[in-house]
Design an enzyme around this catalytic site. Structure first.
Site, short mmCIF file in Angstrom:
data_model
loop_
_atom_site.label_atom_id
_atom_site.label_comp_id
_atom_site.label_asym_id
_atom_site.label_seq_id
_atom_site.Cartn_x
_atom_site.Cartn_y
_atom_site.Cartn_z
N LYS A 31 3.62 40.82 79.04
CA LYS A 31 2.25 40.52 79.46
C LYS A 31 1.47 41.83 79.42
CE LYS A 31 -0.53 38.28 83.03
NZ LYS A 31 -1.60 39.31 82.97
N TRP A 32 0.57 41.94 78.46
CA TRP A 32 -0.16 43.18 78.23
C TRP A 32 -1.34 43.30 79.18
CZ3 TRP A 32 2.56 46.28 75.27
CH2 TRP A 32 3.46 45.72 74.36
#
Length: 341
Positions: A31-32
């Site tokens: 999850k950036w």
């Protein structure tokens, strides 16, 4: 031939989860910590769309150029805009891009170029929509597309795995631009605007909230605390708590920002309470705002329709629409354990 998807096109989103889902039908991705973005290429035209459906193109001219330089004339990518600074990704640099001055945007773009980390392909290079296909079909097509097309530093492919151990490793190594992991069901098509078949897992609890009002500090004439709100299913904005963890050096600027939205309806559902034996008149006065600003806050407990303690302000979210700040984010924790009996 025009693209087969309407614009704006709401992205598929993830529900928060406390544990990593397991089984053969799940794929895991990092999850950036950036701005969610749908990138549309239609001939010579490139459009960048935010999660809330707003245009981002003018804020990231170097990314638009990178996408325009790719060989295919048609495609739609789903991904995350990030700005690398050294070995980390800087969300603060992203926030600085949301600026009205074109000269300022160009200067920032030269100093710290952004990039798109792509994790889904919604329209392929032949102009065919893939949204009705399950992820187990879309992901290989994205990887093939990336192998053929992605060049240079502007666009990158996000890694993915079905290996639970690898996903746990990503979760443990959060920081520097990783915000957790996303779990996606392989058998689910791309469901625009829905939160089905995707879960996000973080090591910290956070929620995106509307700033429905604020209180001035007892001294100095600057903001003392932000009053937080979440929308229910009927569209009512309920007061759910506050945050006062605003940096001293930012209070003057934040105060001016908030005062620009003064005079709104504030909370249309539950509003901040009145005086009590623990408060004085000054401490209960608050300024109602138009629902324009969104902040992400960290919290430790939510029950009875509110955060039980003060929350920590993590960041402002200009990329997120206020109406996306729903009570559903914390619903799971709001349920009484007695419901299980």
């Amino acid at each position: 031939m025009s693209l087969p998807l309407p614009r704006p096109f709401p992205p598929m989103e993830a529900d928060p989860a406390d544990e990593i889902p397991t089984g053969p039908d799940w794929q895991y991705e990092p999850k950036w910590d950036g701005f969610r973005c749908l990138a549309f290429r239609d001939g010579d035209v490139v459009e960048l769309q935010s999660k809330s459906g707003q245009p981002l193109t003018r804020y990231f001219p170097e990314l638009s150029s990178s996408l325009a330089a790719l060989k295919p004339k048609q495609f739609v990518l789903d991904g995350e805009i990030v700005v690398p600074i050294g070995n980390d990704l800087s969300f603060d640099e992203l926030l600085m891009r949301i600026h009205p001055a074109e000269s300022r945007v160009k200067k920032l773009a030269r100093e710290h170029p952004s990039m798109l980390i792509a994790f889904d392909l919604l329209v392929d290079d032949r102009g065919h929509s893939l949204v009705d296909e399950p992820l187990r079909a879309r992901r290989p097509k994205l990887e093939q597309f990336a192998d053929r097309v992605f060049e240079g530093d502007g666009v990158w492919l996000s890694p993915a795995t079905c290996n639970l151990s690898e996903a746990k490793k990503w979760l443990r190594s959060m920081g520097g631009g990783l915000d957790g992991i996303i779990a996606k069901r392989l058998d689910v098509p791309y469901r625009s605007g829905e939160r089905t078949g995707m879960e996000k897992i973080k090591n910290l609890r956070s929620a995106d909230c509307v700033v429905g009002g604020f209180r001035y500090a007892a001294k100095g004439g600057y903001v003392g605390s932000l009053l937080l709100g979440l929308y229910d299913e009927d569209g009512l904005l309920h007061h759910v708590g506050f945050t006062s963890s605003i940096q001293a050096r930012e209070r003057e600027e934040v105060t001016r920002k908030l005062e620009s939205a003064n005079g709104g309806s504030g909370f249309t559902g539950r509003a901040p309470g009145g005086p009590s034996r623990w408060s004085n008149k000054r401490s209960t006065e608050w300024e109602a705002l138009e629902p324009r600003f969104v902040v992400e806050v960290q919290y430790d407990h939510f029950t009875g329709g509110r955060f039980r303690h003060g929350t920590k302000l993590l960041r402002w979210r200009p990329d997120k629409a206020p109406e996306q700040c729903l009570m559903k984010q914390v619903e799971r924790e709001s349920r009484s354990p007695l419901n299980l009996l």
